[in-house]
Design an enzyme around this catalytic site. Structure first.
Site, PDB file in Angstrom:
ATOM      1  N   MET A  96      34.442  32.424  46.025  1.00  0.00           N
ATOM      2  CA  MET A  96      34.780  32.370  45.128  1.00  0.00           C
ATOM      3  C   MET A  96      34.340  31.293  43.793  1.00  0.00           C
ATOM      4  O   MET A  96      34.560  30.287  43.387  1.00  0.00           O
ATOM      5  CB  MET A  96      36.741  31.324  45.408  1.00  0.00           C
ATOM      6  N   ASN A 113      32.421  44.271  45.136  1.00  0.00           N
ATOM      7  CA  ASN A 113      33.166  42.762  45.292  1.00  0.00           C
ATOM      8  C   ASN A 113      35.094  43.423  45.315  1.00  0.00           C
ATOM      9  O   ASN A 113      34.771  44.386  44.906  1.00  0.00           O
ATOM     10  CB  ASN A 113      33.666  41.581  44.168  1.00  0.00           C
ATOM     11  N   HIS A 115      38.915  42.464  44.082  1.00  0.00           N
ATOM     12  CA  HIS A 115      39.290  41.687  43.267  1.00  0.00           C
ATOM     13  C   HIS A 115      41.182  42.261  43.489  1.00  0.00           C
ATOM     14  O   HIS A 115      41.059  43.078  42.649  1.00  0.00           O
ATOM     15  CB  HIS A 115      39.008  42.073  41.512  1.00  0.00           C
ATOM     16  N   ASP A 151      33.645  40.342  36.967  1.00  0.00           N
ATOM     17  CA  ASP A 151      35.108  41.372  36.981  1.00  0.00           C
ATOM     18  C   ASP A 151      34.835  42.716  36.115  1.00  0.00           C
ATOM     19  O   ASP A 151      36.470  42.964  35.997  1.00  0.00           O
ATOM     20  CB  ASP A 151      36.648  40.791  36.882  1.00  0.00           C
TER      21      ASP A 151
HETATM   22  C1  GRF Z   1      42.086  38.221  47.706  1.00  0.00           C
HETATM   23  O1  GRF Z   1      42.880  38.585  47.242  1.00  0.00           O
HETATM   24  C2  GRF Z   1      40.533  38.549  47.042  1.00  0.00           C
HETATM   25  O2  GRF Z   1      40.923  40.092  45.875  1.00  0.00           O
HETATM   26  C3  GRF Z   1      40.206  37.179  46.683  1.00  0.00           C
HETATM   27  O3  GRF Z   1      40.416  36.401  47.546  1.00  0.00           O
HETATM   28  C4  GRF Z   1      41.746  36.887  47.991  1.00  0.00           C
HETATM   29  C5  GRF Z   1      40.662  36.849  49.425  1.00  0.00           C
HETATM   30  O4  GRF Z   1      41.182  36.326  50.188  1.00  0.00           O
HETATM   31  N1  GRF Z   1      39.339  37.812  45.406  1.00  0.00           N
HETATM   32  P1  GRF Z   1      40.927  36.082  51.811  1.00  0.00           P
HETATM   33  O5  GRF Z   1      39.648  35.228  51.764  1.00  0.00           O
HETATM   34  O6  GRF Z   1      40.135  38.050  51.693  1.00  0.00           O
HETATM   35  O7  GRF Z   1      41.737  36.521  52.913  1.00  0.00           O
END
Ligand code: GRF
Length: 220
Positions: A96, A113, A115, A151
């Site tokens: 993040m 990535n 998304h 993105d």
């Molecule tokens: C996922 O929905 C991903 O697409 C977004 O953040 C979330 C991460 O979930 N970027 P996790 O940590 O893989 O459970």
């Protein structure tokens, strides 16, 4: 004697829960994904995903972004740690932090990535809420190569889900997440099998342009 091709080496970056990491680990362990997971790196010491990695015996590291007030210094520390493992591919799985241009350029063509939307629709955060509010009938998930614009790098694979009457961000998010878990290991596998190429901003799978979510001969 012909030499055995070495496995694609990946490093996974996380910030939180780690469910996509877990899906990748499961695919590796069931041999659906022929890669070597070299390390998992988190920018948060409390990321649950670190536990997932430890439980499965993968090396973990924390580069705490709070100790690096300047983004360039954080990015540099990340690159140093990642490059110790000499990965072929760096996988952002719920990572993040926005990464700087130097980082992105350093891993150009080998940074992926996932998304939670059908890009180019709904880049950024709170995608499920925004998809419901838009009145769209479909939503989904996208795996893409990362470029300098957030993105919006070349799309490798997408999966669609319906938006159902009465959906909340949570119910819709769960439906999308299940698709992320399905398509992320698949996109990594295509990369590992050297089946991806990028031409003019489009991803080709097995040399063909991918117009639908199912490339030739594949059931994502
Ligand atoms: C996922 O929905 C991903 O697409 C977004 O953040 C979330 C991460 O979930 N970027 P996790 O940590 O893989 O459970």
């Amino acid at each position: 004697m012909p030499s055995v091709p070495s496995r694609c080496r990946i490093v996974v970056l996380i910030s939180g829960r780690g469910s996509n990491l877990e899906a990748i680990v499961k695919a590796i362990e069931t041999e659906a994904l022929p890669v070597e997971l070299c390390a998992v790196i988190s920018n948060r010491p409390d990321a649950q995903g670190l536990e997932v990695a430890r439980r499965h015996g993968f090396p973990t590291h924390v580069i705490d972004h709070r100790l690096h007030p300047e983004r360039a210094s954080f990015d540099h520390a990340m690159m140093q740690m990642i490059d110790r493992y000499q990965p072929d591919l760096v996988v952002l799985a719920g990572f993040m932090r926005v990464l700087g241009a130097d980082f992105i350029d350093h891993y150009a063509g080998r940074l992926m990535n996932v998304h939670p939307s059908l890009l180019p629709a709904f880049p950024g955060l709170r995608t499920h809420e925004r998809a419901i509010a838009s009145g769209a009938s479909q939503h989904g998930a996208t795996v893409h190569f990362v470029t300098r614009d957030v993105d919006s790098g070349p799309i490798i694979v997408q999966a669609r889900v319906p938006i159902l009457p009465g959906d909340t961000a949570e119910t819709l998010g769960a439906r999308v997440l299940a698709e992320e878990h399905r398509i992320y290991p698949l996109a990594i596998r295509w990369f590992a099998e050297r089946r991806l190429a990028v031409r003019g901003g489009q991803v080709l799978v097995d040399g063909g342009q991918q117009s639908a979510e199912r490339p030739p001969g594949e059931t994502p």
